[in-house]
Design an enzyme around this catalytic site. Structure first.
Site, mmCIF file in Angstrom:
data_model
loop_
_atom_site.group_PDB
_atom_site.id
_atom_site.type_symbol
_atom_site.label_atom_id
_atom_site.label_comp_id
_atom_site.label_asym_id
_atom_site.label_seq_id
_atom_site.Cartn_x
_atom_site.Cartn_y
_atom_site.Cartn_z
ATOM 1 N N LYS A 1 -30.498 -71.328 -40.494
ATOM 2 C CA LYS A 1 -30.909 -70.189 -39.674
ATOM 3 C C LYS A 1 -32.366 -69.813 -39.963
ATOM 4 C CE LYS A 1 -26.202 -68.422 -39.132
ATOM 5 N NZ LYS A 1 -25.319 -67.221 -39.208
ATOM 6 N N TYR B 1 -23.284 -68.293 -28.917
ATOM 7 C CA TYR B 1 -22.411 -67.350 -29.641
ATOM 8 C C TYR B 1 -21.504 -66.571 -28.705
ATOM 9 C CZ TYR B 1 -24.567 -67.984 -34.287
ATOM 10 O OH TYR B 1 -24.982 -68.483 -35.491
ATOM 11 N N ASN C 1 -27.879 -65.089 -42.960
ATOM 12 C CA ASN C 1 -27.091 -65.693 -44.042
ATOM 13 C C ASN C 1 -27.286 -67.211 -44.153
ATOM 14 O OD1 ASN C 1 -25.702 -66.310 -41.737
ATOM 15 N ND2 ASN C 1 -23.726 -65.537 -42.421
ATOM 16 N N HIS D 1 -25.164 -71.813 -40.611
ATOM 17 C CA HIS D 1 -23.996 -71.752 -39.725
ATOM 18 C C HIS D 1 -23.106 -72.955 -40.018
ATOM 19 C CE1 HIS D 1 -21.580 -71.551 -36.041
ATOM 20 N NE2 HIS D 1 -21.780 -72.856 -35.939
ATOM 21 N N GLU E 1 -20.026 -77.308 -30.075
ATOM 22 C CA GLU E 1 -21.338 -76.959 -30.640
ATOM 23 C C GLU E 1 -22.245 -78.188 -30.746
ATOM 24 O OE1 GLU E 1 -19.689 -73.062 -33.102
ATOM 25 O OE2 GLU E 1 -20.430 -74.781 -34.244
HETATM 26 P P1 IDP Z 1 -19.419 -67.227 -40.069
HETATM 27 O O1 IDP Z 1 -20.841 -67.632 -39.770
HETATM 28 O O2 IDP Z 1 -19.178 -67.094 -41.557
HETATM 29 O O3 IDP Z 1 -18.409 -68.095 -39.382
HETATM 30 P P2 IDP Z 1 -18.775 -65.200 -38.065
HETATM 31 O O4 IDP Z 1 -17.785 -64.110 -38.274
HETATM 32 O O5 IDP Z 1 -18.404 -66.340 -37.178
HETATM 33 O O6 IDP Z 1 -19.235 -65.726 -39.517
HETATM 34 O O7 IDP Z 1 -20.105 -64.515 -37.495
HETATM 35 C C1 IDP Z 1 -21.156 -65.297 -36.964
HETATM 36 C C2 IDP Z 1 -22.452 -64.799 -37.557
HETATM 37 O O8 IDP Z 1 -22.680 -63.461 -37.131
HETATM 38 C C3 IDP Z 1 -22.514 -64.713 -39.085
HETATM 39 O O9 IDP Z 1 -22.814 -65.946 -39.709
HETATM 40 C C4 IDP Z 1 -23.610 -63.699 -39.303
HETATM 41 O O10 IDP Z 1 -24.919 -64.269 -39.111
HETATM 42 C C5 IDP Z 1 -23.346 -62.729 -38.150
HETATM 43 N N1 IDP Z 1 -22.462 -61.622 -38.567
HETATM 44 C C6 IDP Z 1 -21.129 -61.663 -38.791
HETATM 45 N N2 IDP Z 1 -20.644 -60.465 -39.159
HETATM 46 C C7 IDP Z 1 -21.721 -59.635 -39.181
HETATM 47 C C8 IDP Z 1 -21.872 -58.243 -39.487
HETATM 48 O O11 IDP Z 1 -20.925 -57.525 -39.838
HETATM 49 N N3 IDP Z 1 -23.137 -57.744 -39.408
HETATM 50 C C9 IDP Z 1 -24.220 -58.498 -39.029
HETATM 51 N N4 IDP Z 1 -24.117 -59.802 -38.719
HETATM 52 C C10 IDP Z 1 -22.884 -60.380 -38.793
HETATM 53 MG MG MG Z 2 -18.073 -68.382 -37.347
#
Ligand code: IDP
Ligand code: MG
Length: 148
Positions: free
Chosen positions: A20, A60, A123, A126, A137
């Site tokens: 990212k 997304y 974070n 992905h 994807e």
């Molecule tokens: P993942 O990437 O661990 O699968 P997902 O729940 O699929 O997590 O969410 C996709 C992305 O959305 C996350 O990687 C993160 O960048 C963002 N995200 C998820 N939850 C939050 C939140 O509570 N606050 C801000 N960003 C979030």
């Molecule tokens: Mg996810």
């Protein structure tokens, strides 16, 4: 021998990953690619690009009802990313283990998000959450001729 190779070949799975904008901006591309190779993944496709907001929203769209959707899409379009297709046995779940929890504060020691992520949104990486989503994807980012 050919039979054995065929059977082993069938165990191989592909997943889709991204580094990212925070990971690229903070200079972690090399370390994360080394981590990928240390974990036994083969890199089948690799490219650097910047997503438009529109493309991020398409990618997304499964999250379109979640409160963080708009912020996430703007964030993902805020700078260059690296997109890749990785292959190994159990690739989807293994990559999820290697990256750790969505929120780096909750990620285990030694996971990529623990090591490199800035925040729950920024974070670092992905990873597809299922083989079906990985297929979607991969085809979102790569043409067949871009995969080796
Ligand atoms: P993942 O990437 O661990 O699968 P997902 O729940 O699929 O997590 O969410 C996709 C992305 O959305 C996350 O990687 C993160 O960048 C963002 N995200 C998820 N939850 C939050 C939140 O509570 N606050 C801000 N960003 C979030
Ligand atoms: Mg996810």
């Amino acid at each position: 021998m050919e039979m054995v190779e065929k059977r082993l070949g069938n165990l191989m799975e592909r997943t889709f990953i991204m580094l990212k904008p925070d990971a690229v901006k903070n200079g972690h591309i090399g370390n994360i690619l080394a981590h990928i190779q240390k974990e036994g993944f083969k890199i089948k496709g690799l490219k650097m690009l910047t997503l438009s907001n529109h493309d991020a929203k398409q990618f997304y769209k499964v999250h379109s009802a979640r409160p963080f959707y708009n912020d996430l899409c703007s964030y993902m379009a805020s700078g260059p990313i690296v997109a890749a297709v990785l292959e190994r046995d159990n690739a989807v779940l293994h990559w999820r283990d290697v990256i750790g929890a969505t929120d780096p504060k909750e990620a285990k020691e030694g996971t990529i998000r623990k090591l490199y992520a800035e925040s729950k949104e920024a974070n670092a990486v992905h990873g597809s959450d299922s083989v079906d989503n990985a297929d979607f994807e991969i085809s979102f980012f790569f043409k067949n001729y871009e995969l080796v």
